[in-house]
Design an enzyme around this catalytic site. Structure first.
Site, mmCIF file in Angstrom:
data_model
loop_
_atom_site.group_PDB
_atom_site.id
_atom_site.type_symbol
_atom_site.label_atom_id
_atom_site.label_comp_id
_atom_site.label_asym_id
_atom_site.label_seq_id
_atom_site.Cartn_x
_atom_site.Cartn_y
_atom_site.Cartn_z
ATOM 1 N N HIS A 37 0.847 -1.205 0.000
ATOM 2 C CA HIS A 37 0.000 0.000 0.000
ATOM 3 C C HIS A 37 0.885 1.258 0.000
ATOM 4 O O HIS A 37 0.583 2.244 -0.677
ATOM 5 C CB HIS A 37 -0.877 0.047 1.262
ATOM 6 N N GLY A 149 -3.027 -1.868 -7.023
ATOM 7 C CA GLY A 149 -1.957 -2.859 -7.116
ATOM 8 C C GLY A 149 -2.277 -3.977 -8.096
ATOM 9 O O GLY A 149 -3.415 -4.463 -8.151
#
Ligand code: PAF
Length: 288
Positions: A37, A149
């Protein structure tokens, strides 16, 4: 870092940032943050003037109530990590702020075949919930750039479809998966794995690498079988899928022509924890 909890505070704060010409970068999360993250935050900071991160465990994308109940929450640590990473605004809404009219989906998103395969097949309704929350968040934040992602490969494709369907003026940037040195893809769900399980879980990445190394034009069935056996032998009790698919539209490829770009994807359960991962595969003459 400013911490905002209401949609109105967020809209007001961002309107004034935008009025002074700031390009907003946005990283949506469900918390339990890890370096993957923070990598997204780093990319956002490099490419925009103000970075917004949201932490919201979205109930509408969990098809399994147990999975929702057990989703890890590490809020204090998350706030600390985001401060350190230089996040500008943390949006931490309650359910009512995201769904003021209730959580029921008003109108389904036209995701077509994309939600019928892989994650869509094994987690019915999951991507409708993802679209519901990402759409709402994008309307609130109105970012120029959205960072997600590659670990959630299919989710990235679904969000790209959402952006297209709703004609949202945002540029989606997909950031490569971060891994432990063992190869295990970083995931919030890894918090539920023991050290022994983490070691066993590396079988997923090893089998993806095996597929990449052994990939040849022709029938891909034997490669799938071998990868499935390796994952099972490592102790995974249930394998939802091991798939080799078109990198462009995720349609399954059983016989490869040696040219079209591919991605290998896995979802499997280890001691009740569902892990997913994927690896882009080499095109002929053009290693990934
Ligand atoms: O990938 C996630 O963490 C979630 O699916 C997302 C994109 C934050 C939506 O809830």
């Amino acid at each position: 870092m400013i911490l905002l909890k209401t949609a109105s505070d967020l809209s007001r704060t961002l309107a004034s940032r935008r009025a002074s010409g700031a390009r907003i970068g946005f990283v949506p999360t469900m918390g339990a943050l890890h370096p993957g993250h923070l990598k997204l935050v780093e990319h956002s900071k490099k490419n925009s003037d103000a970075t917004v991160v949201s932490i919201f465990v979205n109930p509408t994308q969990f098809n399994d109530a147990n999975d929702y109940a057990q989703y890890p929450i590490t809020l204090e640590k998350d706030i600390y990590l985001l401060e350190q990473a230089g996040c500008d605004i943390l949006f931490l809404p309650a359910i009512d702020e995201i769904y003021p009219r209730g959580t029921a989906l008003q109108e389904p998103y036209a995701l077509g075949y994309l939600e019928t395969l892989l994650e869509g097949k094994y987690r019915p309704g999951h991507f409708q919930g993802v679209c519901q929350v990402v759409h709402r968040l994008l309307e609130l934040v109105q970012p120029s750039l959205l960072f997600m992602g590659q670990k959630d490969y299919q989710q990235c494709m679904v969000v790209r479809q959402l952006i297209h369907l709703k004609q949202l003026p945002v540029d989606l940037r997909i950031i490569p998966t971060l891994r432990e040195t063992s190869g295990l893809a970083l995931s919030s769900r890894n918090l539920r794995l023991s050290e022994k399980d983490k070691e066993a879980a590396t079988a997923i990445y090893r089998s993806l690498q095996m597929i990449r190394n052994e990939l040849r034009p022709g029938n891909l069935g034997p490669l799938i079988t071998r990868a499935t056996n390796e994952i099972r032998a490592a102790g995974f009790e249930k394998i939802d899928y091991v798939s080799i698919a078109s990198a462009q539209d995720l349609s399954e490829v059983s016989n490869w022509n040696g040219h079209s770009p591919l991605v290998a994807l896995v979802a499997a359960f280890l001691n009740g924890v569902r892990l997913i991962d994927n690896l882009s595969l080499a095109e002929a003459g053009n290693p990934a």
